[in-house]
Design a protein around this motif. Sequence first.
Motif, short mmCIF file in Angstrom:
data_model
loop_
_atom_site.label_atom_id
_atom_site.label_comp_id
_atom_site.label_asym_id
_atom_site.label_seq_id
_atom_site.Cartn_x
_atom_site.Cartn_y
_atom_site.Cartn_z
N MET A 188 0.79 -1.22 0.00
CA MET A 188 0.00 0.00 0.00
C MET A 188 0.83 1.28 0.00
N HIS A 189 2.16 1.18 -0.02
CA HIS A 189 2.97 2.37 0.24
C HIS A 189 2.83 3.46 -0.81
N GLU A 190 2.47 3.09 -2.05
CA GLU A 190 2.31 4.10 -3.11
C GLU A 190 0.85 4.39 -3.44
N ILE A 191 -0.06 3.97 -2.56
CA ILE A 191 -1.49 4.09 -2.87
C ILE A 191 -1.90 5.54 -3.11
N GLY A 192 -1.20 6.50 -2.51
CA GLY A 192 -1.53 7.91 -2.71
C GLY A 192 -1.33 8.37 -4.14
N MET A 193 -0.49 7.67 -4.89
CA MET A 193 -0.25 8.02 -6.30
C MET A 193 -1.53 7.90 -7.13
N LEU A 194 -2.47 7.05 -6.66
CA LEU A 194 -3.71 6.88 -7.41
C LEU A 194 -4.53 8.17 -7.46
N LYS A 195 -4.24 9.09 -6.55
CA LYS A 195 -4.95 10.36 -6.54
C LYS A 195 -4.33 11.37 -7.51
N LEU A 196 -3.21 11.01 -8.14
CA LEU A 196 -2.53 11.92 -9.06
C LEU A 196 -2.74 11.48 -10.50
N PRO A 197 -2.68 12.38 -11.46
CA PRO A 197 -2.75 11.99 -12.88
C PRO A 197 -1.56 11.11 -13.24
N SER A 198 -1.82 9.99 -13.92
CA SER A 198 -0.74 9.05 -14.24
C SER A 198 0.34 9.67 -15.11
N GLN A 199 -0.02 10.68 -15.92
CA GLN A 199 0.99 11.28 -16.79
C GLN A 199 2.09 11.99 -16.01
N ILE A 200 1.83 12.28 -14.74
CA ILE A 200 2.86 12.93 -13.93
C ILE A 200 3.93 11.91 -13.54
N TYR A 201 3.52 10.77 -12.92
CA TYR A 201 4.54 9.83 -12.45
C TYR A 201 5.07 8.93 -13.56
#
Length: 382
Positions: A188-201
């Motif tokens: 679950m450590h990167e679950i917060g990334m789901l709140k960001l637009p994928s094109q950023i990461y």
Amino acid sequence: MNNYLLTNIQPNSYFTKNTYLDQSFILTAPEMPFTDELKQALDRWSIKTIYSEGESNREYTSTASASTMSGPADTSVGLSQQSDSEKLKKAEDFYTAFLFFVENMFVRATVSDELSEKAVTDKIKDMIEYIKEDRRFLMRVLRNIEPAPDKNYLATHSVRSTIISIIIGTYLKLPNHRLIELGVSALMHEIGMLKLPSQIYLSQRPLTAQEQKAIISHPVLGYSMLKAFNFPLPICLSALEHHERENGTGYPRRLPGEKISLYAKIIAVACSYEALSSKRPHKEAKDGYTGMLELLKNEGKQYDETIVRALVLSLSIYPIGLYVLLSNGKKGQVVDVNPENPRFPVVQVFGEYTPDGKIKMMQTSPNNLTIVRPLNRTEIDT
């Protein structure tokens, strides 16, 4: 290098030489069947073509000759061809199914705002049992199978980091209930990334100041998200703290080492090693040996020394799955660690068989057989 359409490959067939996802990543070795599960996974990643210099056959065909069936009996360990292939296939199937679960879980969390702590915990229990049973083949699968870096990056990174974290936790002899918490935390450590637009990461260009600020927010987003779904506090804190560093230079709170939770310390080392040794949209992968050396340097004392040492001793300086050149001129793959000395792991020697037809495993040692250097993809088949 020949191109093969997935639709033309017979399930559970064997290629006479390694198959490749692209110009960097190996999908299968000659001893590994090209399973239907692997084809389905590649299709989910929208990959239609794979590459190999070999040919596809319905049955496995050994390329060993009489001249290669020799070697010091006291330094080799026999392993049957059938057993090796079966264990690799079992590990491949397990990894593919686990990754599929995580992909679907992330989709449900994003689209339907659903996330079940019990479902995640049950899967982690399965992963822990599998790692205890036979982590060697699972680590080889991590080396052999890796999806394109611009597809389901978060799921792949989370799964691989989880496996490494659990291996470290096992080495540290964490009790089972804490090992489960660690596994859930890592997944679950990167679950917060789901709140960001994928094109950023997934960006292949330098991020703007605003985009960098968004990336740095993901630990806080993950912490809030896990709290909202009633995950235990140690797991929530792991998501919040996995980018904190021992020297106080991390984020989001610039915590010093003594204030960082143990799970976050382990995840920091595991996901940093995973990131170093995996291809990303903006960089090529380093081999596992180079990635391990970078962590060992621990520049700026970013990582807990005990955790780095646990990583090295549990995976070895030459990690399982690494392709290597040996001091006798042969090529091989690291297949197990040496708990007495991480510099001298067990290696499967390509094309070498014992007189009774078993794959030759050799224990490297300072006074006999040593590893000269890692091999890159272009050197494996030559």
